[in-house]
Design a protein around this motif. Structure first.
Motif, PDB file in Angstrom:
ATOM      1  N   ALA A  98       0.716  -1.410  -0.093  1.00  0.00           N
ATOM      2  CA  ALA A  98      -0.148  -0.089   0.018  1.00  0.00           C
ATOM      3  C   ALA A  98       0.799   1.208  -0.016  1.00  0.00           C
ATOM      4  CB  ALA A  98      -0.884   0.062   1.170  1.00  0.00           C
ATOM      5  N   SER A  99       2.022   1.148  -0.618  1.00  0.00           N
ATOM      6  CA  SER A  99       2.991   2.365  -0.671  1.00  0.00           C
ATOM      7  C   SER A  99       2.364   3.269  -1.701  1.00  0.00           C
ATOM      8  CB  SER A  99       4.571   1.909  -0.555  1.00  0.00           C
ATOM      9  OG  SER A  99       4.451   1.250  -1.648  1.00  0.00           O
ATOM     10  N   GLY A 100       1.731   2.934  -2.609  1.00  0.00           N
ATOM     11  CA  GLY A 100       1.484   3.403  -3.985  1.00  0.00           C
ATOM     12  C   GLY A 100       2.262   3.155  -5.018  1.00  0.00           C
ATOM     13  N   LYS A 101       3.130   2.002  -4.708  1.00  0.00           N
ATOM     14  CA  LYS A 101       4.088   1.412  -5.816  1.00  0.00           C
ATOM     15  C   LYS A 101       3.601   1.075  -7.130  1.00  0.00           C
ATOM     16  CE  LYS A 101       5.094  -3.093  -4.239  1.00  0.00           C
ATOM     17  NZ  LYS A 101       3.806  -2.969  -3.538  1.00  0.00           N
ATOM     18  N   VAL A 147      15.281   6.148  -2.900  1.00  0.00           N
ATOM     19  CA  VAL A 147      14.163   5.800  -1.901  1.00  0.00           C
ATOM     20  C   VAL A 147      13.327   7.258  -1.834  1.00  0.00           C
ATOM     21  CG1 VAL A 147      13.716   5.467   0.528  1.00  0.00           C
ATOM     22  CG2 VAL A 147      15.795   4.408  -0.447  1.00  0.00           C
ATOM     23  N   ILE A 148      11.953   6.923  -2.338  1.00  0.00           N
ATOM     24  CA  ILE A 148      11.050   8.131  -2.243  1.00  0.00           C
ATOM     25  C   ILE A 148       9.959   7.860  -1.171  1.00  0.00           C
ATOM     26  CG2 ILE A 148       9.541   9.497  -3.544  1.00  0.00           C
ATOM     27  CD1 ILE A 148      11.403   8.870  -5.917  1.00  0.00           C
ATOM     28  N   ASP A 149       9.948   8.755  -0.031  1.00  0.00           N
ATOM     29  CA  ASP A 149       8.828   8.637   0.985  1.00  0.00           C
ATOM     30  C   ASP A 149       7.647   9.568   0.481  1.00  0.00           C
ATOM     31  OD1 ASP A 149       6.971   8.896   3.202  1.00  0.00           O
ATOM     32  OD2 ASP A 149       8.732   8.718   4.462  1.00  0.00           O
ATOM     33  N   THR A 150       6.489   8.900   0.144  1.00  0.00           N
ATOM     34  CA  THR A 150       5.274   9.683  -0.212  1.00  0.00           C
ATOM     35  C   THR A 150       4.312  10.056   0.686  1.00  0.00           C
ATOM     36  OG1 THR A 150       3.958   7.743  -0.763  1.00  0.00           O
ATOM     37  CG2 THR A 150       5.533   8.471  -2.483  1.00  0.00           C
ATOM     38  N   THR A 151       4.665   9.766   1.872  1.00  0.00           N
ATOM     39  CA  THR A 151       3.576  10.034   3.043  1.00  0.00           C
ATOM     40  C   THR A 151       2.946  11.493   3.086  1.00  0.00           C
ATOM     41  OG1 THR A 151       5.049   8.773   4.544  1.00  0.00           O
ATOM     42  CG2 THR A 151       3.237  10.120   5.662  1.00  0.00           C
ATOM     43  N   ALA A 152       3.645  12.356   2.649  1.00  0.00           N
ATOM     44  CA  ALA A 152       3.026  13.775   2.615  1.00  0.00           C
ATOM     45  C   ALA A 152       2.401  14.079   1.112  1.00  0.00           C
ATOM     46  CB  ALA A 152       4.219  15.039   3.072  1.00  0.00           C
ATOM     47  N   LEU A 156     -10.351   0.588   9.904  1.00  0.00           N
ATOM     48  CA  LEU A 156      -8.899   1.195   9.858  1.00  0.00           C
ATOM     49  C   LEU A 156      -7.872   0.561  10.798  1.00  0.00           C
ATOM     50  CD1 LEU A 156      -7.325   3.121   8.262  1.00  0.00           C
ATOM     51  CD2 LEU A 156      -8.000   4.856   9.989  1.00  0.00           C
ATOM     52  N   ALA A 157      -8.144   0.394  11.875  1.00  0.00           N
ATOM     53  CA  ALA A 157      -7.354  -0.201  13.030  1.00  0.00           C
ATOM     54  C   ALA A 157      -6.746  -1.604  12.583  1.00  0.00           C
ATOM     55  CB  ALA A 157      -7.805  -0.165  14.168  1.00  0.00           C
ATOM     56  N   GLU A 158      -7.799  -2.346  12.042  1.00  0.00           N
ATOM     57  CA  GLU A 158      -7.564  -3.749  11.630  1.00  0.00           C
ATOM     58  C   GLU A 158      -6.456  -3.872  10.417  1.00  0.00           C
ATOM     59  OE1 GLU A 158     -10.164  -7.482  10.261  1.00  0.00           O
ATOM     60  OE2 GLU A 158     -10.868  -6.309  12.059  1.00  0.00           O
ATOM     61  N   ILE A 159      -6.805  -2.967   9.560  1.00  0.00           N
ATOM     62  CA  ILE A 159      -5.891  -2.762   8.154  1.00  0.00           C
ATOM     63  C   ILE A 159      -4.535  -2.443   8.768  1.00  0.00           C
ATOM     64  CG2 ILE A 159      -5.510  -1.596   6.164  1.00  0.00           C
ATOM     65  CD1 ILE A 159      -8.452  -1.417   5.669  1.00  0.00           C
ATOM     66  N   GLU A 160      -4.604  -1.344   9.737  1.00  0.00           N
ATOM     67  CA  GLU A 160      -3.049  -1.007  10.154  1.00  0.00           C
ATOM     68  C   GLU A 160      -2.455  -2.132  10.571  1.00  0.00           C
ATOM     69  OE1 GLU A 160      -3.381   2.884  11.887  1.00  0.00           O
ATOM     70  OE2 GLU A 160      -1.549   2.359  13.241  1.00  0.00           O
ATOM     71  N   LYS A 161      -3.103  -3.044  11.596  1.00  0.00           N
ATOM     72  CA  LYS A 161      -2.508  -4.040  12.339  1.00  0.00           C
ATOM     73  C   LYS A 161      -2.072  -5.142  11.186  1.00  0.00           C
ATOM     74  CE  LYS A 161      -4.639  -7.298  14.850  1.00  0.00           C
ATOM     75  NZ  LYS A 161      -5.604  -7.842  15.377  1.00  0.00           N
ATOM     76  N   ASP A 162      -2.820  -5.420   9.876  1.00  0.00           N
ATOM     77  CA  ASP A 162      -2.491  -6.278   8.770  1.00  0.00           C
ATOM     78  C   ASP A 162      -1.346  -5.750   8.275  1.00  0.00           C
ATOM     79  OD1 ASP A 162      -3.170  -8.430   7.332  1.00  0.00           O
ATOM     80  OD2 ASP A 162      -3.301  -6.839   5.591  1.00  0.00           O
ATOM     81  N   ILE A 163      -1.255  -4.442   7.984  1.00  0.00           N
ATOM     82  CA  ILE A 163      -0.100  -3.950   7.163  1.00  0.00           C
ATOM     83  C   ILE A 163       1.378  -4.015   8.141  1.00  0.00           C
ATOM     84  CG2 ILE A 163       0.839  -1.657   6.545  1.00  0.00           C
ATOM     85  CD1 ILE A 163      -1.686  -0.800   5.363  1.00  0.00           C
ATOM     86  N   VAL A 164       1.136  -3.919   9.241  1.00  0.00           N
ATOM     87  CA  VAL A 164       2.414  -4.098  10.196  1.00  0.00           C
ATOM     88  C   VAL A 164       2.993  -5.494  10.295  1.00  0.00           C
ATOM     89  CG1 VAL A 164       3.300  -4.039  12.742  1.00  0.00           C
ATOM     90  CG2 VAL A 164       1.821  -2.044  11.897  1.00  0.00           C
ATOM     91  N   SER A 181       4.453   6.128   5.601  1.00  0.00           N
ATOM     92  CA  SER A 181       4.095   5.603   6.875  1.00  0.00           C
ATOM     93  C   SER A 181       3.124   4.632   6.915  1.00  0.00           C
ATOM     94  CB  SER A 181       3.642   6.761   7.848  1.00  0.00           C
ATOM     95  OG  SER A 181       2.468   7.161   7.597  1.00  0.00           O
ATOM     96  N   VAL A 182       3.277   3.711   8.009  1.00  0.00           N
ATOM     97  CA  VAL A 182       2.226   2.689   8.127  1.00  0.00           C
ATOM     98  C   VAL A 182       0.688   3.510   8.547  1.00  0.00           C
ATOM     99  CG1 VAL A 182       1.240   1.026   9.840  1.00  0.00           C
ATOM    100  CG2 VAL A 182       3.590   1.256   9.338  1.00  0.00           C
ATOM    101  N   GLN A 183       0.583   4.417   9.046  1.00  0.00           N
ATOM    102  CA  GLN A 183      -0.714   5.001   9.198  1.00  0.00           C
ATOM    103  C   GLN A 183      -1.157   5.670   7.976  1.00  0.00           C
ATOM    104  OE1 GLN A 183       2.013   5.807  11.027  1.00  0.00           O
ATOM    105  NE2 GLN A 183       1.454   4.764  12.909  1.00  0.00           N
ATOM    106  N   GLU A 184      -0.253   6.113   6.950  1.00  0.00           N
ATOM    107  CA  GLU A 184      -0.706   6.747   5.941  1.00  0.00           C
ATOM    108  C   GLU A 184      -0.981   5.523   4.724  1.00  0.00           C
ATOM    109  OE1 GLU A 184      -1.859   9.374   4.757  1.00  0.00           O
ATOM    110  OE2 GLU A 184      -1.929   9.177   2.531  1.00  0.00           O
ATOM    111  N   ARG A 185      -0.355   4.466   4.873  1.00  0.00           N
ATOM    112  CA  ARG A 185      -0.642   3.400   4.128  1.00  0.00           C
ATOM    113  C   ARG A 185      -2.122   2.768   4.297  1.00  0.00           C
ATOM    114  NH1 ARG A 185       3.354  -0.514   4.174  1.00  0.00           N
ATOM    115  NH2 ARG A 185       4.533   0.419   6.017  1.00  0.00           N
ATOM    116  N   ALA A 186      -2.349   2.461   5.738  1.00  0.00           N
ATOM    117  CA  ALA A 186      -3.412   2.065   6.251  1.00  0.00           C
ATOM    118  C   ALA A 186      -4.776   3.034   5.561  1.00  0.00           C
ATOM    119  CB  ALA A 186      -3.748   1.945   7.777  1.00  0.00           C
ATOM    120  N   ARG A 187      -4.537   4.324   5.809  1.00  0.00           N
ATOM    121  CA  ARG A 187      -5.536   5.185   5.416  1.00  0.00           C
ATOM    122  C   ARG A 187      -5.762   5.024   3.913  1.00  0.00           C
ATOM    123  NH1 ARG A 187      -6.613  10.151   3.514  1.00  0.00           N
ATOM    124  NH2 ARG A 187      -4.567  10.223   2.463  1.00  0.00           N
TER     125      ARG A 187
END
Ligand code: DC
Length: 212
Positions: free
Chosen positions: A10-13, A186-191, A156-164, A131-137
């Protein structure tokens, strides 16, 4: 020209890889779909994804399975992550990915080990993260957007747990773990939103190609 796009779930890759392929007019392979097809086939066979022999047997999945929407379900992603730890599965899928990378004119491949194992000779290697939070969102929004018949809405919390959990399995497996190649950008797309992410990546790719 080979472009390798790696990164966590879920990084958008995937979207970035598809758009890069369109931009450069070359074919694109989402290698996660191969592992998803194996995971799904294990379930169809009534096998155990953690058993290396069951997982290897599922590498014979029929080609039509690659088109099945069920491959995109969260549950199938979990199965894919489990079958992908087996070296025999990775080896069985290697040739297919390598042949795709080597086709005349070039290709874009996205996955976890493209820059490190499948195409260490790639012209450009990208490692897309967030970030994990952003990917879960993002994953949650995507799921709400195209809610599939066979899927209940997942909190959402379950998705976050699954991503971790998925990250931990992908990073810690012995064979071809998820990691950026030493020479990857390395490109961080959080923002970033989708458009900003793609523009940043495209610029980085163009610069890297010009500097070759
Ligand atoms: O990118 P994805 O979420 O569709 O991938 C699903 C799983 O497949 C992922 O958790 C790990 C595995 N995978 C892999 O091990 N190597 C790849 N090149 C692509 C995916």
């Amino acid at each position: 020209m080979i472009i390798a796009v790696d990164g966590p779930t879920a990084s958008g890759k995937g979207t970035i890889a598809r758009r890069l392929a369109e931009h450069f007019g070359v074919p694109h392979l989402d290698t996660g779909l191969l592992y998803r097809a194996v995971g799904r086939q294990v379930a169809i066979n009534g096998g155990n994804p953690d058993d290396p022999a069951d997982a290897l047997a599922a590498c014979d999945f029929p080609d039509e399975l690659m088109q099945d929407d069920v491959l995109r379900a969260e549950e199938t992603g979990g199965l894919a992550s489990r079958v992908s730890v087996h070296p025999a599965v990775r080896e069985a899928l290697f040739k297919r990915q390598r042949a795709f990378a080597e086709q005349p004119g070039g290709a874009v491949l996205d996955g976890r080990d493209i820059g490190t194992v499948i195409a260490p000779d790639a012209d450009v290697k990208l490692f897309i993260t967030a970030s994990v939070q952003e990917r879960a969102r993002r994953r949650w929004l995507e799921m709400v957007d195209k809610k599939m018949d066979h899927e209940e809405e997942i909190p959402l919390a379950e998705i976050e747990k699954d991503i971790v959990a998925r990250d931990a399995r992908d990073i810690n497996r012995k064979d071809a773990p998820l990691k950026a190649a030493a020479d990857a950008l390395v490109i961080d797309t959080t923002a970033f939103d989708r458009e900003q992410a793609f523009e940043t990546v495209l610029e980085a790719v163009q610069e890297a190609l010009a500097a070759r």
